[in-house]
Design a protein around this motif. Structure first.
Motif, PDB file in Angstrom:
ATOM      1  N   GLY A 140      48.232  42.904  69.159  1.00 51.09           N
ATOM      2  CA  GLY A 140      49.120  43.207  70.271  1.00 51.09           C
ATOM      3  C   GLY A 140      50.557  44.266  70.036  1.00 51.09           C
ATOM      4  N   ARG A 141      50.370  45.236  69.211  1.00 45.40           N
ATOM      5  CA  ARG A 141      51.137  45.987  68.800  1.00 45.40           C
ATOM      6  C   ARG A 141      50.690  47.414  68.344  1.00 45.40           C
ATOM      7  NH1 ARG A 141      55.140  43.128  64.839  1.00 45.40           N
ATOM      8  NH2 ARG A 141      56.423  45.238  64.822  1.00 45.40           N
ATOM      9  N   THR A 142      51.251  48.383  68.381  1.00 42.42           N
ATOM     10  CA  THR A 142      50.541  49.624  67.854  1.00 42.42           C
ATOM     11  C   THR A 142      50.411  49.979  66.642  1.00 42.42           C
ATOM     12  OG1 THR A 142      51.798  50.891  69.660  1.00 42.42           O
ATOM     13  CG2 THR A 142      50.890  52.113  67.733  1.00 42.42           C
ATOM     14  N   VAL A 143      48.999  49.985  66.006  1.00 43.58           N
ATOM     15  CA  VAL A 143      48.633  50.202  64.603  1.00 43.58           C
ATOM     16  C   VAL A 143      47.954  51.577  64.451  1.00 43.58           C
ATOM     17  CG1 VAL A 143      47.036  49.167  63.116  1.00 43.58           C
ATOM     18  CG2 VAL A 143      47.959  47.712  64.698  1.00 43.58           C
ATOM     19  N   GLN A 144      48.670  52.289  63.412  1.00 49.73           N
ATOM     20  CA  GLN A 144      47.990  53.201  62.872  1.00 49.73           C
ATOM     21  C   GLN A 144      47.169  53.086  61.478  1.00 49.73           C
ATOM     22  OE1 GLN A 144      48.275  56.018  64.749  1.00 49.73           O
ATOM     23  NE2 GLN A 144      49.952  55.190  66.037  1.00 49.73           N
ATOM     24  N   VAL A 145      46.252  53.817  61.445  1.00 46.37           N
ATOM     25  CA  VAL A 145      45.214  53.741  60.231  1.00 46.37           C
ATOM     26  C   VAL A 145      44.997  55.062  59.775  1.00 46.37           C
ATOM     27  CG1 VAL A 145      42.867  52.855  59.895  1.00 46.37           C
ATOM     28  CG2 VAL A 145      44.107  51.869  61.693  1.00 46.37           C
ATOM     29  N   ILE A 146      44.948  54.869  58.198  1.00 45.45           N
ATOM     30  CA  ILE A 146      45.087  55.998  57.326  1.00 45.45           C
ATOM     31  C   ILE A 146      43.921  55.614  56.156  1.00 45.45           C
ATOM     32  CG2 ILE A 146      47.002  55.302  56.084  1.00 45.45           C
ATOM     33  CD1 ILE A 146      47.586  58.384  55.567  1.00 45.45           C
ATOM     34  N   ASN A 147      43.396  56.497  55.599  1.00 44.61           N
ATOM     35  CA  ASN A 147      42.493  56.180  54.368  1.00 44.61           C
ATOM     36  C   ASN A 147      43.451  55.937  53.323  1.00 44.61           C
ATOM     37  OD1 ASN A 147      41.788  57.857  51.734  1.00 44.61           O
ATOM     38  ND2 ASN A 147      40.103  56.940  52.668  1.00 44.61           N
ATOM     39  N   ASP A 148      43.082  54.974  52.305  1.00 46.79           N
ATOM     40  CA  ASP A 148      44.054  54.385  51.379  1.00 46.79           C
ATOM     41  C   ASP A 148      44.445  55.375  50.445  1.00 46.79           C
ATOM     42  OD1 ASP A 148      41.399  54.428  50.366  1.00 46.79           O
ATOM     43  OD2 ASP A 148      41.670  52.408  49.428  1.00 46.79           O
ATOM     44  N   ALA A 149      43.491  56.254  49.923  1.00 45.98           N
ATOM     45  CA  ALA A 149      44.100  57.226  48.926  1.00 45.98           C
ATOM     46  C   ALA A 149      44.864  58.239  49.793  1.00 45.98           C
ATOM     47  CB  ALA A 149      42.822  58.214  48.526  1.00 45.98           C
ATOM     48  N   ASP A 150      44.725  58.612  50.927  1.00 38.41           N
ATOM     49  CA  ASP A 150      45.513  59.451  51.677  1.00 38.41           C
ATOM     50  C   ASP A 150      46.872  58.892  51.535  1.00 38.41           C
ATOM     51  OD1 ASP A 150      43.630  61.658  51.744  1.00 38.41           O
ATOM     52  OD2 ASP A 150      43.077  60.979  54.140  1.00 38.41           O
ATOM     53  N   ALA A 151      47.157  57.475  51.997  1.00 37.76           N
ATOM     54  CA  ALA A 151      48.147  56.942  52.013  1.00 37.76           C
ATOM     55  C   ALA A 151      49.072  57.060  50.889  1.00 37.76           C
ATOM     56  CB  ALA A 151      47.950  55.196  52.433  1.00 37.76           C
ATOM     57  N   ALA A 152      48.454  56.619  49.713  1.00 37.02           N
ATOM     58  CA  ALA A 152      48.913  56.650  48.431  1.00 37.02           C
ATOM     59  C   ALA A 152      49.634  58.223  48.129  1.00 37.02           C
ATOM     60  CB  ALA A 152      48.144  56.367  47.259  1.00 37.02           C
ATOM     61  N   GLY A 153      48.694  59.381  48.451  1.00 40.24           N
ATOM     62  CA  GLY A 153      49.051  60.585  48.461  1.00 40.24           C
ATOM     63  C   GLY A 153      50.335  60.979  49.128  1.00 40.24           C
ATOM     64  N   LEU A 154      50.477  60.587  50.417  1.00 40.74           N
ATOM     65  CA  LEU A 154      51.799  60.596  51.400  1.00 40.74           C
ATOM     66  C   LEU A 154      52.844  60.159  50.636  1.00 40.74           C
ATOM     67  CD1 LEU A 154      50.692  60.092  54.849  1.00 40.74           C
ATOM     68  CD2 LEU A 154      51.208  62.335  53.818  1.00 40.74           C
ATOM     69  N   ALA A 155      52.661  58.938  50.111  1.00 41.66           N
ATOM     70  CA  ALA A 155      53.773  58.188  49.557  1.00 41.66           C
ATOM     71  C   ALA A 155      54.382  59.036  48.357  1.00 41.66           C
ATOM     72  CB  ALA A 155      53.502  56.715  49.264  1.00 41.66           C
ATOM     73  N   GLU A 156      53.355  59.292  47.170  1.00 45.16           N
ATOM     74  CA  GLU A 156      53.785  60.077  46.106  1.00 45.16           C
ATOM     75  C   GLU A 156      54.519  61.606  46.411  1.00 45.16           C
ATOM     76  OE1 GLU A 156      54.040  59.129  42.954  1.00 45.16           O
ATOM     77  OE2 GLU A 156      53.069  57.082  43.296  1.00 45.16           O
ATOM     78  N   VAL A 157      53.887  62.026  47.416  1.00 37.90           N
ATOM     79  CA  VAL A 157      54.738  63.372  47.560  1.00 37.90           C
ATOM     80  C   VAL A 157      55.985  63.427  48.249  1.00 37.90           C
ATOM     81  CG1 VAL A 157      54.121  65.488  49.013  1.00 37.90           C
ATOM     82  CG2 VAL A 157      52.405  64.653  47.663  1.00 37.90           C
ATOM     83  N   ARG A 158      56.125  62.379  48.758  1.00 37.08           N
ATOM     84  CA  ARG A 158      57.412  61.984  49.740  1.00 37.08           C
ATOM     85  C   ARG A 158      58.497  61.532  48.723  1.00 37.08           C
ATOM     86  NH1 ARG A 158      60.033  64.902  53.547  1.00 37.08           N
ATOM     87  NH2 ARG A 158      62.124  63.799  53.752  1.00 37.08           N
ATOM     88  N   TYR A 159      57.981  60.163  48.331  1.00 39.47           N
ATOM     89  CA  TYR A 159      58.999  59.618  47.604  1.00 39.47           C
ATOM     90  C   TYR A 159      58.898  59.444  45.885  1.00 39.47           C
ATOM     91  CZ  TYR A 159      59.304  58.031  52.410  1.00 39.47           C
ATOM     92  OH  TYR A 159      59.168  57.734  53.698  1.00 39.47           O
ATOM     93  N   GLY A 160      57.827  59.723  45.607  1.00 39.83           N
ATOM     94  CA  GLY A 160      57.309  59.359  44.041  1.00 39.83           C
ATOM     95  C   GLY A 160      57.235  60.790  43.334  1.00 39.83           C
ATOM     96  N   ALA A 161      56.163  60.894  42.642  1.00 37.66           N
ATOM     97  CA  ALA A 161      56.092  61.896  41.378  1.00 37.66           C
ATOM     98  C   ALA A 161      55.894  63.195  41.877  1.00 37.66           C
ATOM     99  CB  ALA A 161      54.772  61.585  40.585  1.00 37.66           C
ATOM    100  N   GLY A 162      55.790  63.433  43.282  1.00 31.51           N
ATOM    101  CA  GLY A 162      55.472  64.981  43.772  1.00 31.51           C
ATOM    102  C   GLY A 162      56.561  65.248  44.646  1.00 31.51           C
ATOM    103  N   ARG A 163      57.740  64.497  44.612  1.00 35.45           N
ATOM    104  CA  ARG A 163      58.877  64.767  45.682  1.00 35.45           C
ATOM    105  C   ARG A 163      59.496  66.203  45.297  1.00 35.45           C
ATOM    106  NH1 ARG A 163      60.098  60.655  42.537  1.00 35.45           N
ATOM    107  NH2 ARG A 163      62.501  60.623  41.732  1.00 35.45           N
TER     108      ARG A 163
END
Length: 277
Positions: free
Chosen positions: A124-147
């Motif tokens: 009953g609300r908007t859901v966005q879906v992503i591959n799990d490794a892609d999600a981890a990559g986005l996080a690491e590049v924006r906030y983690g080891a690749g930032r």
């Protein structure tokens, strides 16, 4: 688990809504689902990471029911995001335009399912879906080891299989399945995933030798500027990273257990519709 407080901050894309900076992120794995509320301004968790078992069998209906419980649980907390904020869900599957095109460690009933539409209707609300490794990559590049840099960043997660994400100048190249390149005549994940070391009782030197050959091949194919190694085995990085000798710097992932959660929430944020003129 303590909240993460990465040093970087995230600016909103030009012309996009900044109303919802808090999003629910869920990382659906083969055995457990991890979730939290994420402040995408800096990638910090505003609630602790919580886990619950992934339903068995992990059919879409069963997982949707569990996700409804996750959203209900987090929505009852003081840190709950706005009810209009989208939910980000990372799943172990190739995801194209919201549709699952593979199913790794989840039920085959996911194949061909418009997961984005299905879960949005069920929750009953908007859901966005992503591959799990892609999600981890986005996080690491924006906030983690690749930032700290731009260029080409390759994330490899080592666990039951091998997950991979490629980010070029901050843009994700989705759905790379680099665990399935050939190594010794087999899928690389059969030979070089973390579980292979345990299954074959390899010492760290022998395992690092396999990882060296695998990563050297990826280095040749993609010429990355940085390789980030994640997955549960990254907690033992001092046992194998110093044994690797590549031209490309190889570093350990920083967000560890929360990378998929943070990346799923960021994906939910990035796919907000533009404001009406």
């Amino acid at each position: 688990m303590a909240n993460l407080s990465p040093r970087s901050t995230a600016a909103a894309p030009a012309g996009w809504s900044t109303l919802h900076r808090h999003h629910i992120g869920v990382d659906v794995g083969g055995s457990t689902m991890k979730y939290a509320v994420v402040d995408v301004a800096g990638g910090s968790l505003t609630t602790p990471v919580t886990e619950r078992p992934t339903p068995a069998p992990s059919t879409p209906d069963a997982v949707a029911h569990a996700l409804s419980g996750v959203v209900e649980e987090l929505s009852a907390r003081p840190e709950a995001p706005d009810p209009e904020a989208s939910v980000g869900v990372a799943i172990p599957a190739i995801v194209r335009n919201g549709v699952a095109c593979s199913a790794a460690h989840i039920d085959d009933a996911w194949l061909g399912l418009d997961v984005r539409r299905f879960l949005s209707e069920r929750l009953g609300r908007t859901v966005q879906v992503i591959n799990d490794a892609d999600a981890a990559g986005l996080a690491e590049v924006r906030y983690g080891a690749g930032r700290s840099g731009s260029g080409t960043v390759l994330l490899i997660t080592l666990g039951t299989g091998i997950g991979s994400a490629l980010i070029v100048d901050g843009k994700l190249v989705p759905n790379l399945e680099l665990g399935h390149v050939e190594l010794d005549g087999l899928d690389a994940e059969v030979r070089a995933a973390a579980v292979a070391r345990e299954r074959e009782h390899l010492d760290w030197a022998a395992y690092a030798e396999r990882l060296q050959r695998y990563l050297a091949h990826l280095e040749f194919l993609f010429s990355p500027d940085l390789i980030i190694v994640g997955g549960d085995i990254s907690a033992r990085h001092e046992e194998f990273l110093p044994r690797l000798h590549l031209r490309t710097p190889v570093v350990v992932a920083e967000l560890r257990n929360s990378a998929g959660i943070v990346g799923a929430a960021r994906h939910a944020y990035l796919t907000l519709p533009p404001l009406d003129d």
